[in-house]
Design an enzyme around this catalytic site. Structure first.
Site, PDB file in Angstrom:
ATOM      1  N   GLY A  51       0.810  -1.125   0.056  1.00 52.82           N
ATOM      2  CA  GLY A  51       0.125   0.108  -0.168  1.00 52.82           C
ATOM      3  C   GLY A  51       0.881   1.263  -0.134  1.00 52.82           C
TER       4      GLY A  51
ATOM      5  CG  LEU B 207      13.965  11.396 -14.254  1.00 54.46           C
ATOM      6  CD1 LEU B 207      15.006  12.496 -14.805  1.00 54.46           C
ATOM      7  CD2 LEU B 207      12.880  11.795 -15.184  1.00 54.46           C
TER       8      LEU B 207
ATOM      9  CG  ASP C 186       5.587   3.569  -2.438  1.00 58.14           C
ATOM     10  OD1 ASP C 186       4.947   4.655  -3.373  1.00 58.14           O
ATOM     11  OD2 ASP C 186       4.883   2.468  -2.462  1.00 58.14           O
TER      12      ASP C 186
HETATM   13  N1  LIG Z   1      17.764   0.673 -11.938  1.00 63.80           N
HETATM   14  C1  LIG Z   1      17.712   1.672 -10.984  1.00 63.80           C
HETATM   15  N2  LIG Z   1      19.063   1.869 -10.516  1.00 63.80           N
HETATM   16  C2  LIG Z   1      19.136   2.591  -9.210  1.00 63.80           C
HETATM   17  N3  LIG Z   1      18.070   3.395  -8.832  1.00 63.80           N
HETATM   18  C3  LIG Z   1      16.639   3.348  -9.436  1.00 63.80           C
HETATM   19  C4  LIG Z   1      16.525   2.247 -10.457  1.00 63.80           C
HETATM   20  N4  LIG Z   1      15.073   2.425 -10.655  1.00 63.80           N
HETATM   21  C5  LIG Z   1      14.791   3.494  -9.855  1.00 63.80           C
HETATM   22  N5  LIG Z   1      15.670   3.790  -9.110  1.00 63.80           N
HETATM   23  C6  LIG Z   1      15.323   4.925  -8.108  1.00 63.80           C
HETATM   24  O1  LIG Z   1      14.040   4.887  -7.668  1.00 63.80           O
HETATM   25  C7  LIG Z   1      13.682   6.261  -7.777  1.00 63.80           C
HETATM   26  C8  LIG Z   1      12.202   5.979  -8.207  1.00 63.80           C
HETATM   27  O2  LIG Z   1      12.271   5.427  -9.406  1.00 63.80           O
HETATM   28  P1  LIG Z   1      11.202   5.240 -10.596  1.00 63.80           P
HETATM   29  O3  LIG Z   1      11.156   6.579 -11.251  1.00 63.80           O
HETATM   30  O4  LIG Z   1      11.227   4.196 -11.245  1.00 63.80           O
HETATM   31  O5  LIG Z   1       9.882   5.315  -9.745  1.00 63.80           O
HETATM   32  P2  LIG Z   1       8.070   4.714  -9.973  1.00 63.80           P
HETATM   33  O6  LIG Z   1       8.090   4.455 -11.446  1.00 63.80           O
HETATM   34  O7  LIG Z   1       7.437   5.627  -9.027  1.00 63.80           O
HETATM   35  O8  LIG Z   1       8.406   3.381  -9.259  1.00 63.80           O
HETATM   36  P3  LIG Z   1       7.379   2.202  -8.566  1.00 63.80           P
HETATM   37  O9  LIG Z   1       5.778   3.041  -8.686  1.00 63.80           O
HETATM   38  O10 LIG Z   1       7.381   1.109  -9.044  1.00 63.80           O
HETATM   39  O11 LIG Z   1       7.524   2.524  -7.043  1.00 63.80           O
HETATM   40  C9  LIG Z   1      14.645   6.851  -8.793  1.00 63.80           C
HETATM   41  O12 LIG Z   1      14.441   8.356  -8.999  1.00 63.80           O
HETATM   42  C10 LIG Z   1      16.030   6.311  -8.493  1.00 63.80           C
HETATM   43  O13 LIG Z   1      16.499   7.030  -7.581  1.00 63.80           O
END
Ligand SMILES: Nc1ncnc2c1ncn2[C@@H]1O[C@H](COP(=O)(O)OP(=O)(O)OP(=O)(O)O)[C@@H](O)[C@H]1O
Ligand SMILES: [Mg+2]
Length: 326
Positions: A48, A223, A256
């Site tokens: 959640g 990103l 999160d």
């Molecule tokens: N492959 C990776 N290696 C290192 N850090 C990562 C990687 N993927 C994500 N992160 C870290 O996690 C943060 C959030 O990632 P992302 O933008 O993918 O969030 P999201 O799409 O909201 O993910 P989710 O909703 O699955 O939790 C990024 O800003 C980065 O710091």
């Protein structure tokens, strides 16, 4: 700084079927399917969005107030959250419905059959933030994915009460109307999205990038492996790289954990760049573990990551705050 984290509280029930679904589904019998799959394993993971973010903030000693709706089955999960520094005194317990639950069965070919039961989450709109604020004065209300009506109500109440709020519509953007998105975003001190959600939000709201920035204090866009970009009206974008070379076990909950780290650091009065660096370090911690609340926050380890990736100055700024009560 006291942060109320509003949003979903749920558990994931993940099962592994040792065969192949296609071998069980008879094409000429699909009109009256009646199947029972004997599964090998069942993993129950706590999740959640609000619970995940509160877990991270609790681990950073912020004593966050979790605000969401659950069922009578919440008792065990509540103990876990309390043990991790989360104030659960404002969680609404439904007498009628169980806590939201995602149930997913995966076969040998990685095909999945899943169901999401929203359950008690549908009652989150009954929660009155005024009562929460009376019990424990709030400095920030984070509005994370939840029942859409609850998201709108929490935002409206934060405005009425004069409490700064942060908009984190993420996966609910797909379900929100344009009017709802505009209402959730307008006047937010912080707006959080990932890159895809950033485009979806503009499309839903019918606003350009600049029009969104006119209405929020700061827009934080994660990103993935590229890190994070922070936009403010009239200022150049600030980018912070992600932690490189993380051994990725499971991406669930990375976004999160980023929010936990980022909000903890801004609540300590640190600059946004440092906040984003702590956010990325927290995300890396989650990425390296299976599940979204399976990581352990050890200040010295977090600081070592920050020092290695972002340098001694960032680590020094955080060292003064990490591991100390807010
Ligand atoms: N492959 C990776 N290696 C290192 N850090 C990562 C990687 N993927 C994500 N992160 C870290 O996690 C943060 C959030 O990632 P992302 O933008 O993918 O969030 P999201 O799409 O909201 O993910 P989710 O909703 O699955 O939790 C990024 O800003 C980065 O710091
Ligand atoms: Mg996300």
């Amino acid at each position: 700084m006291r942060i109320a984290v509003t949003g979903s509280i749920a558990t994931d029930h993940l099962m592994a079927f040792p065969g192949r679904f296609v071998d069980q589904l008879l094409p000429d019998q699909l009109e009256h399917v009646s199947l029972s799959f004997l599964v090998d394993t069942l993993q129950v993971r706590r999740g959640g969005v609000a619970a995940n973010i509160a877990f991270g903030l609790g681990g950073l000693l912020l004593e966050p107030v979790l605000v969401g709706a659950v069922g009578p089955d919440f008792a065990e999960y509540e103990v876990w959250l309390k043990e991790h520094g989360v104030d659960t005194g404002s969680v609404y317990v439904s007498c009628e419905h169980q806590t939201a639950r995602f149930m997913c069965m995966t076969d040998q070919d990685s095909n999945q059959i899943a169901a999401f039961y929203a359950g008690a989450m549908a009652e989150a709109g009954r929660i009155d933030l005024r009562g929460v604020h009376d019990r424990t004065p709030l400095d920030l209300v984070l509005v994370s994915p939840n029942d859409p009506g609850a998201m709108v109500r929490h935002t409206e109440q934060a405005r009425e009460l004069g409490i700064p709020f942060a908009a984190d519509p993420s996966q609910q953007l797909a379900r929100l109307t344009g009017a709802e998105v505009r209402s959730l975003v307008t006047g937010a001190r912080w707006l959080f999205t990932n890159e895809y959600e950033s485009a979806l939000l503009r499309e839903r709201a019918g606003w350009s990038h600049a029009e969104v920035l006119d209405r929020v204090g700061t827009w934080v866009t994660t990103l993935g492996a590229q890190g994070v970009r922070i936009d403010r009206k009239g200022e150049p974008a600030l980018t912070v790289p992600a932690v490189p070379d993380v051994h990725a076990e499971d991406p669930t909950g990375v976004g999160d954990a980023f929010r936990s780290g980022f909000l903890a650091a801004v609540s300590w009065g640190l600059a946004m760049e440092t906040a984003a660096q702590l956010g990325c370090a927290m995300s890396a911690l989650v990425l390296a573990t299976v599940g979204s609340q399976a990581y352990e926050i050890r200040p010295e380890r977090l600081l070592a990551t920050v020092r290695a990736v972002y340098g001694g100055r960032a680590a020094g700024l955080l060292a003064a705050k990490l591991g100390r009560p807010a």
